[in-house]
Design a protein around this motif. Structure first.
Motif, mmCIF file in Angstrom:
data_model
loop_
_atom_site.group_PDB
_atom_site.id
_atom_site.type_symbol
_atom_site.label_atom_id
_atom_site.label_comp_id
_atom_site.label_asym_id
_atom_site.label_seq_id
_atom_site.Cartn_x
_atom_site.Cartn_y
_atom_site.Cartn_z
ATOM 1 N N PRO A 144 3.946 19.008 -2.113
ATOM 2 C CA PRO A 144 5.667 19.613 -2.931
ATOM 3 C C PRO A 144 6.312 18.468 -1.948
ATOM 4 N N LEU A 145 7.646 18.323 -2.394
ATOM 5 C CA LEU A 145 8.403 17.639 -2.614
ATOM 6 C C LEU A 145 9.534 18.364 -1.290
ATOM 7 N N TRP A 193 19.902 6.065 -1.088
ATOM 8 C CA TRP A 193 20.560 5.386 0.158
ATOM 9 C C TRP A 193 19.417 4.714 1.388
ATOM 10 N N GLY A 194 18.321 5.663 0.629
ATOM 11 C CA GLY A 194 17.482 4.891 1.591
ATOM 12 C C GLY A 194 15.329 5.436 0.937
ATOM 13 N N ILE A 195 14.724 4.534 1.410
ATOM 14 C CA ILE A 195 13.466 4.949 0.838
ATOM 15 C C ILE A 195 12.800 4.637 2.042
ATOM 16 N N SER A 196 11.910 5.418 2.476
ATOM 17 C CA SER A 196 11.036 4.941 3.678
ATOM 18 C C SER A 196 9.281 6.009 3.292
ATOM 19 N N LEU A 197 8.546 4.591 2.884
ATOM 20 C CA LEU A 197 7.278 4.324 2.992
ATOM 21 C C LEU A 197 5.947 4.968 4.426
ATOM 22 N N ALA A 220 1.208 -0.964 0.084
ATOM 23 C CA ALA A 220 -0.036 -0.092 -0.556
ATOM 24 C C ALA A 220 0.584 1.360 0.068
ATOM 25 N N ALA A 221 2.323 0.733 0.451
ATOM 26 C CA ALA A 221 2.883 2.491 1.232
ATOM 27 C C ALA A 221 3.899 2.561 -0.278
ATOM 28 N N LEU A 222 3.987 1.531 -1.160
ATOM 29 C CA LEU A 222 4.597 1.432 -2.469
ATOM 30 C C LEU A 222 3.743 2.016 -3.393
ATOM 31 N N ARG A 223 2.615 1.525 -3.541
ATOM 32 C CA ARG A 223 1.132 2.010 -4.146
ATOM 33 C C ARG A 223 1.733 3.890 -4.190
ATOM 34 N N GLY A 224 1.516 3.685 -3.356
ATOM 35 C CA GLY A 224 1.176 5.305 -2.334
ATOM 36 C C GLY A 224 2.040 6.290 -3.189
ATOM 37 N N LEU A 225 3.415 6.129 -2.751
ATOM 38 C CA LEU A 225 4.765 6.187 -3.174
ATOM 39 C C LEU A 225 4.574 5.869 -5.026
ATOM 40 N N ASP A 283 4.204 10.625 1.481
ATOM 41 C CA ASP A 283 3.896 9.970 1.225
ATOM 42 C C ASP A 283 5.084 9.009 1.919
ATOM 43 N N GLY A 284 6.338 9.392 2.331
ATOM 44 C CA GLY A 284 7.471 9.680 2.517
ATOM 45 C C GLY A 284 8.534 9.988 1.934
ATOM 46 N N LYS A 285 10.037 9.111 2.377
ATOM 47 C CA LYS A 285 11.034 9.853 2.830
ATOM 48 C C LYS A 285 11.822 8.604 1.127
ATOM 49 N N VAL A 286 13.378 9.786 0.604
ATOM 50 C CA VAL A 286 14.175 9.396 -0.156
ATOM 51 C C VAL A 286 15.239 9.791 1.012
ATOM 52 N N GLN A 287 16.499 8.957 0.191
ATOM 53 C CA GLN A 287 17.972 9.643 -0.431
ATOM 54 C C GLN A 287 18.640 9.219 -0.519
ATOM 55 N N GLN A 288 19.418 10.314 -1.365
ATOM 56 C CA GLN A 288 19.925 10.373 -2.944
ATOM 57 C C GLN A 288 21.056 11.194 -2.714
ATOM 58 N N ARG A 289 22.015 10.310 -3.421
ATOM 59 C CA ARG A 289 22.781 11.466 -3.884
ATOM 60 C C ARG A 289 23.475 11.472 -5.073
ATOM 61 N N THR A 290 24.164 13.349 -4.547
ATOM 62 C CA THR A 290 23.902 14.086 -5.626
ATOM 63 C C THR A 290 25.145 12.660 -6.666
#
Length: 548
Positions: A79-80, A543-547, A50-55, A514-521
């Motif tokens: 907004p992000l 580096w991380g996805i939190s739904l 459900a969280a993945l679908r929400g993302l 919907d959650g958080k995403v950690q991404q490198r430059t």
């Protein structure tokens, strides 16, 4: 990018599916497209669908192509938000090398012999990384780890845990240094038949001595007024420091050779030729270095006045050119057990520089002498005394019968004879004169290591007072220096260049409802070149996805 699934069969015949975020890249060798995993969501039966679908719906709304909202009136897009950014590149690079070299395993091997509630190996790595990237006190490192940098598997650092980790490091000092050296030497195929040894000192911003450790002594930092400790390094021909020692500040260079030799013999390195500066070249020390089949290359002071040194300098024969700006003369003095082998080395370019400097000094000295009045047995004036005791000019001066200062032409002639030369003694007859000269020349890499230790890694100021904490602090600096020198050797760049470049690689965190995403430059070609030179794999993008 796309979602892909992979399957793995268990021994009982059942299958488990895994969900991954991936994108395709072209293999530079084969030219074929292949999937690169950006993030693993985990097992199919454990993922919050459900969280993945929400993302997915959130991404669709952001792009404006969500079919569920296509026929509706446009509504504001959630907004992000960029919630934080931390430095990733430098710590990631050091950690990858730390693990590749087996330092992490060597640490864990020793630390797991005891039960700890905290990840001691991770804490020690964080302290080493802090020394290499942003040297500071252990208290400041606590804030640095939490707010400024990404230390893999260590989100926070408690200063009391840091002190405990330092105590544990010191308790296992001998075994950890041994294990780390062998792990690094085996992987990098270091040549350890030629080891260089030298010492330096570091002082403390206090006038108070301790009873045992922080003592006044000969300061190589030109601060004889402050208490200090003495630090020694054994360095390979590649410039990698493989071992360090710390002694009280009043320890003399001459007194440490037996301990260093004994410690290195215990590592069973095989045939080792120790290369030491002239500060260690007492007859007793040189004899000690020959124990257990060892050999030495040692510098000799040209103006020592030793009969054998004078005989070597006066020995007839021509110099042999072995490389650009390197000429050698192989000399044997004496017979039987009293026999000594010397190699006289001359650098023609340095000889010309020595002659030019001396000519400049003599020109200035003649002008100074012309200003002095002639004496006839009278007492010296302040001007006479000042010139006679001048640090540079006094070597060129002598005094006549009336007390007048004159240029000592014999002394000048003797200096001309020594232009661009240095004298080496060795106990190994199997080494060529060229190898002896080049081996001693590499001692400059020890001096380079000391400069890095004091300038780039900020060995000073030392914030610790207790002997055990000072020793542990030096061990952390040694580990940081080892990583830094390996990076410099394999990339051909200075640590400052690498550190500044990777300091611009950040880990950013975006958040929506919907959650958080950690991404490198993104990495630049410069970053990729350094990663390739170190034979590492570039860091993951996600580096991380939190739904929610």
């Amino acid at each position: 990018m796309y979602i892909r699934t992979t399957s793995r069969k268990n021994k009982d015949g059942t299958s488990v599916r895994y969900i991954q975020l991936a994108h395709n890249e072209r293999n530079p060798k084969t030219g074929q497209s292949q999937a690169k995993i950006l993030y693993n969501f985990g097992r199919d039966d454990e993922v919050n669908m459900a969280a993945l679908r929400g993302l997915a719906q959130s991404i669709g709304r952001y792009l404006g192509d969500d079919p569920q909202t296509a026929d509706r009136d446009p509504s504001p897009i959630a907004p992000l938000r960029l919630t934080r950014s931390k430095s990733l590149g430098g710590a990631w690079l050091l950690n990858e090398l730390w693990q590749k070299l087996g330092i992490g395993n060597a640490m864990t091997k020793r630390l797991t012999e005891r039960q700890f509630q905290t990840p001691m190996e991770r804490i020690l790595f964080a302290l080493v990384a802090n020394r290499a990237l942003a040297p500071s006190s252990k208290l400041a490192a606590e804030e640095w780890v939490e707010h400024d940098v990404v230390i893999p598997e260590l989100p926070k650092l408690d200063v009391q845990q840091a002190y405990r980790a330092m105590d544990v490091l010191l308790e296992s000092e001998e075994s950890i240094q041994h294990d780390v050296f062998h792990a690094v030497a085996d992987l990098l195929q270091l040549e350890v038949d030629l080891l260089f040894f030298d010492t330096t000192s570091t002082y403390f911003e206090t006038e108070d001595e301790d009873d045992e450790f922080r003592k006044l002594g000969y300061s190589k930092d030109h601060r004889p007024d402050l208490p200090q400790v003495v630090i020694g390094f054994a360095v390979t021909r590649e410039g990698i420091p493989i071992r360090c020692w710390v002694w009280p500040g009043n320890t003399s260079d001459m007194s440490v050779v037996p301990e260093v030799k004994k410690d290195l013999i215990g590592w069973k390195l095989g045939r080792v030729i120790s290369v030491v500066d002239r500060g260690f070249s007492s007859e007793e020390n040189l004899r000690y270095l020959q124990r257990s089949g060892g050999h030495y290359i040692s510098g000799e002071k040209l103006s020592s006045g030793k009969p054998t040194v004078e005989a070597a300098l006066a020995h007839p024969g021509r110099f042999k050119t072995v490389r650009d700006n390197l000429e050698v003369k192989d000399i044997t003095i004496g017979d039987g057990e009293a026999r000594k082998r010397y190699v006289l080395v001359r650098n023609p370019d340095e000889a010309r520089r020595d002659a030019a400097r001396r000519e400049k000094h003599l020109t200035a000295l003649k002008e100074e002498l012309a200003r002095l009045k002639e004496l006839d047995g009278e007492a010296h004036t302040k001007a006479h005394c000042r010139l006679h005791n001048h640090t540079t000019y006094k070597r060129y001066l002598k005094m006549d019968k009336r007390g007048n200062l004159r240029i000592d032409l014999e002394a000048v002639k003797g200096m001309e004879h020594l232009d661009g030369k240095y004298l080496l003694q060795t106990s190994d007859d199997t080494l060529s004169a060229e190898d002896v000269a080049l081996g001693y020349k590499q001692l400059l890499k020890v001096e380079a290591a000391f400069r890095t230790l004091k300038q780039s890694l900020d060995l000073r100021p030392v914030y610790h007072r207790k002997e055990e904490r000072i020793r542990a602090h030096v061990l952390l600096c040694w580990l940081a220096l080892m990583l830094v020198r390996i990076i410099e050797n394999q990339t051909g760049k200075t640590w400052r260049e690498v550190r500044d470049s990777f300091g611009r690689v950040q880990l950013v965190e975006y958040e929506s409802h919907d959650g958080k995403v950690q991404q490198r430059t993104e990495l630049t070609p410069e970053h990729l070149g350094i990663v390739s030179a170190l034979k590492l794999t570039e860091p993951q993008r996600i580096w991380g996805i939190s739904l929610r």
